[in-house]
Design a protein around this motif. Sequence first.
Motif, short mmCIF file in Angstrom:
data_model
loop_
_atom_site.label_atom_id
_atom_site.label_comp_id
_atom_site.label_asym_id
_atom_site.label_seq_id
_atom_site.Cartn_x
_atom_site.Cartn_y
_atom_site.Cartn_z
N THR A 118 3.94 -0.31 3.96
CA THR A 118 2.62 0.29 3.87
C THR A 118 1.98 0.04 2.52
OG1 THR A 118 3.41 2.03 5.32
CG2 THR A 118 1.35 2.44 4.16
N SER A 158 -0.55 1.06 -0.26
CA SER A 158 -1.21 2.32 -0.58
C SER A 158 -1.94 2.29 -1.90
CB SER A 158 -0.21 3.48 -0.52
OG SER A 158 1.00 3.11 -1.13
N THR A 213 -9.45 5.01 3.02
CA THR A 213 -8.59 4.71 4.16
C THR A 213 -9.27 5.18 5.45
OG1 THR A 213 -6.36 4.98 5.10
CG2 THR A 213 -7.30 6.89 4.01
N VAL A 269 1.16 -1.62 -4.05
CA VAL A 269 0.63 -0.35 -4.53
C VAL A 269 -0.39 -0.61 -5.63
CG1 VAL A 269 1.22 1.71 -5.84
CG2 VAL A 269 2.69 0.98 -3.96
N MET A 284 -3.10 3.87 3.65
CA MET A 284 -2.69 5.12 3.00
C MET A 284 -3.30 5.30 1.61
SD MET A 284 0.94 6.93 2.91
CE MET A 284 2.07 5.87 2.04
#
Length: 483
Positions: free
Chosen positions: A248, A250, A338, A300, A318
């Motif tokens: 994911t 983020s 998001t 990230v 996210m």
Amino acid sequence: MSFAELGLIPELQRAVTEAGYTEPTPIQKQAIPVVLQGLDVMGGAQTGTGKTAGFTLPLIQRLARHANTSTSPARHPVRALILAPTRELAVQVHESVQTYCKYVPLRSICVYGGVDMRGQVDELRRGVEIVVATPGRLLDHVQQKTIAFNQVEMLVLDEADRMLDMGFIPDIRRILDMLPEARQSLLFSATFSDEIKKLADRMLKNPQLIEVARRNTVSETITHTVHPVSAGLKRNLLAHLLRHAPDTQSLIFVSTKVLCGRLASFLARHGIAADAIHGDKSQVQRSETLEAFKAGKLRVLVATDVAARGLDIDDLPMVINYELPHTAEDYVHRIGRTGRAGRQGHAVSLVCAEEKPRLAEIEKLIKFQIPQQDVPGFAAEPDYDIAGSSRSKRERAGAGKSDQEPSRNSTTRPKRSDKPARGRSNPGIAPDGFDFSKPYESTVAGTPLGETPENAVIAPSEPRPSRARPRPVAVLLGGLGRK
DNA sequence: AAAAAAC
């Protein structure tokens, strides 16, 4: 309803289709016909609603009525000015302009600070009809006489409320005073405060009010979660969460530039492809980092609120609030990164005791309670519900540890009391001895390990080499009236 | 309360 039905010319329809859009969004349905008529607009719309195309498309069409195919610079005076509060936002709006200008002989440029002026000057000299800019650098060009406003027909002020917050209004006024009276003006703002109304009075003539998606509402495709956690365990929890969502991407928000950089390097040191974006980074770094994130090269991105508004990153699943924002409205803006365009999104917030009042404010604004979920091993201490009192903070600072009372810190640092007190048994100190919840205090390499939960995931790493700090501890403590 | 933005 199609874009053709809104009255767009074939050249624009084609560009829109190639960009992959078939159906106009609500704000586009409202704004496009009004702007095409040449009317002034006062627009309220959240980001992610298609607002940018909502004004760039009709703006381009208005200018295209008299587009000039001549290569002479004199035939390409500045006819439209679009102002945005941050450089990234300006770049993004400019990308939209470029996309839709594909089949129209109009030239555009994005003008912002932090980069060499020469390239911009050369481009301006060759002639451009559309200028997207941040205010400071634009005025710089005015002063250098590298730009002229006497042919400006259209003006757009994007994110006007943010411009106001950032103190841009005097600059905006100066620019307004230089523009021809006969022009079409559009103002977009997330909120309509008295100050915004005052600015609108000065800037707009008989404006049409366009407002979609009631302000301060959040997308229904976003799931919200609050993880209660003590301040000292936040970054361990963060690493834990990131590890349990390995694929994911983020975006992580923090409230200071210092923490922003430190959190990113902390994550990077623990094997997570992370980088930071904030206002103290060079513009080149900011652009590169954002591009790397968009390209998926970074998993990230740690950001200050420079990235809170308007940034459009495709498929961002996210957003994590490492710290809750100081105003509830910023929560709405941050998590708006998001769950865009109907996609699913997750908004996760790590909340410690001191932030509970802010959480209450946010819940009041968004009109629902965010589900709270304890993460095993990271649950907040029992006095989590006691928000605010300094006594509870002191207790919390020593919570779970009887051997040492870090009274020195808890009494001399009232303003930083939401951070864990420094001490040998402080769980806020990571295994590598790096306590980045303390921006100005150096941490001795090899500090004994604190009480880290069993399922904490921070891998042991090399002791951090001690390095020079920007400000000595004594100066800081002295400034806070120690002893 | 902190962030952003011109040099």
